[in-house]
Design an enzyme around this catalytic site. Structure first.
Site, PDB file in Angstrom:
ATOM      1  N   CYS A 122       0.810  -1.219   0.000  1.00 20.93           N
ATOM      2  CA  CYS A 122       0.000   0.000   0.000  1.00 20.93           C
ATOM      3  C   CYS A 122       0.846   1.273   0.000  1.00 20.93           C
ATOM      4  O   CYS A 122       0.431   2.289  -0.557  1.00 20.93           O
ATOM      5  CB  CYS A 122      -0.983   0.001   1.163  1.00 20.93           C
ATOM      6  N   LYS A 195      -5.874  -9.377  10.803  1.00 16.35           N
ATOM      7  CA  LYS A 195      -5.779  -7.922  10.619  1.00 16.35           C
ATOM      8  C   LYS A 195      -7.142  -7.408  10.180  1.00 16.35           C
ATOM      9  O   LYS A 195      -7.655  -7.781   9.128  1.00 16.35           O
ATOM     10  CB  LYS A 195      -4.720  -7.575   9.583  1.00 16.35           C
ATOM     11  N   ARG A 205      -1.802   6.068   8.227  1.00 18.30           N
ATOM     12  CA  ARG A 205      -1.887   6.365   6.797  1.00 18.30           C
ATOM     13  C   ARG A 205      -1.261   7.706   6.459  1.00 18.30           C
ATOM     14  O   ARG A 205      -0.787   7.922   5.354  1.00 18.30           O
ATOM     15  CB  ARG A 205      -3.338   6.272   6.334  1.00 18.30           C
ATOM     16  N   GLU A 233      -8.424 -17.677   9.941  1.00 17.70           N
ATOM     17  CA  GLU A 233      -7.302 -17.000   9.284  1.00 17.70           C
ATOM     18  C   GLU A 233      -5.974 -17.415   9.918  1.00 17.70           C
ATOM     19  O   GLU A 233      -5.002 -17.718   9.219  1.00 17.70           O
ATOM     20  CB  GLU A 233      -7.471 -15.479   9.383  1.00 17.70           C
ATOM     21  N   LYS A 248      -4.152  -7.513  14.953  1.00 25.69           N
ATOM     22  CA  LYS A 248      -4.058  -6.069  14.718  1.00 25.69           C
ATOM     23  C   LYS A 248      -5.438  -5.527  14.392  1.00 25.69           C
ATOM     24  O   LYS A 248      -6.099  -6.069  13.503  1.00 25.69           O
ATOM     25  CB  LYS A 248      -3.093  -5.799  13.554  1.00 25.69           C
ATOM     26  N   TYR A 313       4.236   2.131  19.425  1.00 26.24           N
ATOM     27  CA  TYR A 313       4.923   3.411  19.287  1.00 26.24           C
ATOM     28  C   TYR A 313       5.376   3.943  20.642  1.00 26.24           C
ATOM     29  O   TYR A 313       6.114   4.928  20.698  1.00 26.24           O
ATOM     30  CB  TYR A 313       4.006   4.417  18.577  1.00 26.24           C
TER      31      TYR A 313
END
Length: 323
Positions: A122, A195, A205, A233, A248, A313
């Site tokens: 992406c 996800k 983004r 999944e 996530k 973060y």
């Protein structure tokens, strides 16, 4: 017998007592710090929606990684923002791509630091989607070739772990085959197995310059309403060769994390995503939350739910608080 024989507060009377009986422990090695690599030199561009986080040129990435190692943090995960983008995500798998450059530099200067690479498209596509787009639809099978090439290029550059985040069906098997054929059979795959198509990715983004130019990603990322599907999944990714799995986002999906921990024995990670970070930071900056306690409590609850490691973060802040 109940009260007064049993008094639960006896084991809470002091910090040494609370530490003695504490069930969930945090260590700096539990954390992985996400970093954003951009072209140039001496670039340290703050991300407005993620205070204290930056787009970094490769030389600045190296400095950041040296600090991460000094703090005893478990490692870093690298995302790349290329100088130019195209419809076939060529920067994602170019041998001289920005992530590949960053990996080589970090491994040269900070060789003992664990380096994970995000394998997706992406950030590299002109349309902002994670795969080949034909007539407005993201194509699954052709995209697997891009992902496999990117994984091999990252491993060749020196990545310790490759982490596919695209949510294409069959991507783990395609990457495992390509890595093995290229001589990287010992390179593990950390799959973003569950996800979700989450609103909490918004600040990322901006950081990665990866907002879709049309539509959204709900045709390939998971529906937030589904839990059983997440277990399918994860199971499929493990069958395809994933060595580690990830949920996530983290805090809004602690139930998924707990289910995954109870069902699967593979190492399990969770990504405390940009929206989680930015919400907490906004509350801290407005003096609505105590900074240190908010950081550690948010990470403790993710660990308590079952995560073996966390992409966050807050990695540096938390490591300092724990030192």
């Amino acid at each position: 017998m109940a009260f007064p024989i049993h008094r639960m507060r006896r084991l809470r009377v002091s910090e040494p007592m609370r530490k003695l009986v504490r069930e969930t422990q945090l260590e700096p090695t539990d954390f992985i710090l996400p970093l954003f690599a951009v072209p140039g030199k001496g670039v340290r561009r703050e991300i407005s929606s993620m205070p204290g986080n930056y787009q970094l040129s490769v030389d600045e990435i190296v400095k950041e990684c040296a600090e991460v190692q000094r703090l005893g943090i478990g490692g870093v995960i690298l995302f790349g923002i290329p100088e130019t983008k195209d419809e076939v995500a060529s920067g994602a798998y170019a041998e001289d791509g920005i992530v590949q450059q960053a990996v080589r530099a970090v491994k040269r200067e900070v060789p003992k630091l664990l380096v994970i690479t995000d394998v997706c498209n992406c950030e590299y596509t002109s349309h902002g989607h994670c795969g080949l787009v034909v007539e407005g639809e993201v194509q699954n099978d052709p995209t697997l070739e891009w992902l496999a090439k990117a994984a091999v290029s990252h491993a060749r550059a020196g990545a310790d772990i490759v982490a596919p985040s695209d949510m294409m069906d069959g991507r783990v098997a395609a990457m495992r085959t390509a890595l093995d054929q290229a001589g990287f059979s010992n390179t593990p795959i950390l799959s973003y197995a569950a996800k979700y198509a989450s609103v909490f990715y918004g600040p990322f983004r901006e950081a990665a310059e990866s907002t879709p130019q049309f539509g959204d990603r709900r045709s390939y990322q998971m529906d937030p309403a589904n839990a059983r599907e997440a277990m399918r999944e994860i199971e499929l990714d493990i069958e395809e060769g994933a060595d580690m799995i990830m949920v996530k986002p983290a805090m809004p999906y602690l139930d998924i994390l707990r289910q995954a921990r109870e069902r699967f024995s593979a190492p399990l990670g969770a990504y405390q995503v940009s929206g989680e970070f930015s919400m907490i930071m906004a509350a801290i900056q407005n003096n609505w939350l105590d900074r240190d306690r908010a950081i550690l409590e948010s990470l403790t609850c993710i660990r308590r739910a079952g995560a073996d490691f966390m992409l966050t973060y807050f990695a540096k802040d938390a490591a300092r608080l724990l030192s």
